[in-house]
Design a protein around this motif. Structure first.
Motif, PDB file in Angstrom:
ATOM      1  N   LEU A   1     -11.913   8.955  -0.509  1.00 39.05           N
ATOM      2  CA  LEU A   1     -13.115   8.216  -0.120  1.00 39.05           C
ATOM      3  C   LEU A   1     -13.141   6.829  -0.751  1.00 39.05           C
ATOM      4  CD1 LEU A   1     -15.758  11.090  -0.313  1.00 39.05           C
ATOM      5  CD2 LEU A   1     -14.742  10.078   1.747  1.00 39.05           C
ATOM      6  N   GLY A   2     -12.755   6.751  -2.037  1.00 31.72           N
ATOM      7  CA  GLY A   2     -12.720   5.462  -2.714  1.00 31.72           C
ATOM      8  C   GLY A   2     -11.703   4.512  -2.094  1.00 31.72           C
ATOM      9  N   ALA A   3     -10.522   5.004  -1.796  1.00 34.18           N
ATOM     10  CA  ALA A   3      -9.482   4.167  -1.187  1.00 34.18           C
ATOM     11  C   ALA A   3      -9.901   3.719   0.204  1.00 34.18           C
ATOM     12  CB  ALA A   3      -8.164   4.933  -1.124  1.00 34.18           C
TER      13      ALA A   3
ATOM     14  N   ARG B   1     -10.337  -0.168   1.155  1.00 38.06           N
ATOM     15  CA  ARG B   1      -9.563  -0.718   2.274  1.00 38.06           C
ATOM     16  C   ARG B   1     -10.504  -1.364   3.300  1.00 38.06           C
ATOM     17  NH1 ARG B   1      -4.398   1.609   5.308  1.00 38.06           N
ATOM     18  NH2 ARG B   1      -3.484   0.242   3.796  1.00 38.06           N
ATOM     19  N   ALA B   2     -11.618  -0.701   3.608  1.00 41.05           N
ATOM     20  CA  ALA B   2     -12.587  -1.256   4.562  1.00 41.05           C
ATOM     21  C   ALA B   2     -13.175  -2.560   4.022  1.00 41.05           C
ATOM     22  CB  ALA B   2     -13.687  -0.247   4.847  1.00 41.05           C
ATOM     23  N   ALA B   3     -13.508  -2.585   2.733  1.00 42.31           N
ATOM     24  CA  ALA B   3     -14.055  -3.802   2.132  1.00 42.31           C
ATOM     25  C   ALA B   3     -13.025  -4.925   2.156  1.00 42.31           C
ATOM     26  CB  ALA B   3     -14.507  -3.525   0.696  1.00 42.31           C
ATOM     27  N   PHE B   4     -11.767  -4.598   1.903  1.00 37.18           N
ATOM     28  CA  PHE B   4     -10.696  -5.594   1.927  1.00 37.18           C
ATOM     29  C   PHE B   4     -10.562  -6.203   3.320  1.00 37.18           C
ATOM     30  CE2 PHE B   4      -6.191  -6.593   2.704  1.00 37.18           C
ATOM     31  CZ  PHE B   4      -6.020  -7.593   1.768  1.00 37.18           C
ATOM     32  N   PHE B   5     -10.556  -5.347   4.349  1.00 40.40           N
ATOM     33  CA  PHE B   5     -10.405  -5.855   5.703  1.00 40.40           C
ATOM     34  C   PHE B   5     -11.643  -6.639   6.167  1.00 40.40           C
ATOM     35  CE2 PHE B   5      -7.032  -2.541   6.149  1.00 40.40           C
ATOM     36  CZ  PHE B   5      -5.987  -3.454   6.312  1.00 40.40           C
ATOM     37  N   ARG B   6     -12.839  -6.229   5.722  1.00 43.63           N
ATOM     38  CA  ARG B   6     -14.060  -6.992   6.041  1.00 43.63           C
ATOM     39  C   ARG B   6     -13.983  -8.371   5.399  1.00 43.63           C
ATOM     40  NH1 ARG B   6     -16.944  -2.163   5.269  1.00 43.63           N
ATOM     41  NH2 ARG B   6     -17.385  -2.749   3.133  1.00 43.63           N
TER      42      ARG B   6
ATOM     43  N   PRO C   1       0.816  -1.227   0.000  1.00 36.37           N
ATOM     44  CA  PRO C   1       0.000   0.000   0.000  1.00 36.37           C
ATOM     45  C   PRO C   1       0.846   1.273   0.000  1.00 36.37           C
ATOM     46  CG  PRO C   1      -0.929  -1.587   1.532  1.00 36.37           C
ATOM     47  CD  PRO C   1       0.401  -2.142   1.079  1.00 36.37           C
ATOM     48  N   LEU C   2       1.963   1.279   0.708  1.00 35.27           N
ATOM     49  CA  LEU C   2       2.830   2.461   0.723  1.00 35.27           C
ATOM     50  C   LEU C   2       3.434   2.695  -0.663  1.00 35.27           C
ATOM     51  CD1 LEU C   2       4.317   4.732   2.243  1.00 35.27           C
ATOM     52  CD2 LEU C   2       6.126   3.070   2.697  1.00 35.27           C
ATOM     53  N   ILE C   3       3.942   1.649  -1.276  1.00 33.86           N
ATOM     54  CA  ILE C   3       4.563   1.778  -2.602  1.00 33.86           C
ATOM     55  C   ILE C   3       3.522   2.185  -3.643  1.00 33.86           C
ATOM     56  CG2 ILE C   3       5.720   0.493  -4.446  1.00 33.86           C
ATOM     57  CD1 ILE C   3       7.108  -1.118  -2.175  1.00 33.86           C
TER      58      ILE C   3
END
Length: 145
Positions: free
Chosen positions: A129-131, A135-140, A84-86
């Protein structure tokens, strides 16, 4: 109240520095990336000055037990270099190279009344907002697996 006044003063000084240095002008920033054309090295001077002030300032400020208007320093806990940082850094650089704006230059440029900074800031907010949603969907999704 002092915290808000301090943040306002710091933001004003930063914005004035961006405008005075010309970094709110996307053409000036894009000329920095044009190495074989109308190259303008002034961005190196602005960045170098900012790094020097930050390097020296952090040495003094972080010796204090706490900031002037907060209970503790809020420093990043995460120090590893990950995907994510890269990816975020690459997207930031690509967007900066295409638009000639970064958030620090676009927000003060909103005062110019030109449509470019407004479009950039609106797109930036949409990207944030999209990111955040992705990210929330990925962690869910990971939590369900």
């Amino acid at each position: 109240m002092l915290r808000l006044a301090s943040a306002t003063a710091i933001g004003t000084v930063f914005g004035l520095g961006i405008v005075i240095s010309g970094m709110a002008n996307p053409a000036k920033v894009l000329n920095f990336f044009d190495l074989f054309g109308t190259w303008d090295p002034s961005l190196v001077l602005v960045m170098g000055s900012a790094l020097l002030v930050t390097f020296i300032g952090y040495r003094f400020v972080l010796k204090r037990p706490a900031p002037a208007f907060d209970r503790k320093f809020h420093l990043p806990a995460k120090q590893d270099v990950d995907l994510p940082l890269i990816a975020g850094s690459a997207l930031f650089g690509i967007g900066w190279g295409i638009a000639g704006f970064c958030p620090g230059g676009a927000i003060p440029a909103l005062g110019s009344g030109q449509p470019g900074p407004l479009i950039f800031v609106a797109a930036m907010i949409g990207g944030i907002l999209g990111a955040t949603g992705l990210r929330a969907a990925f962690f869910r999704r990971q939590a369900l697996a």
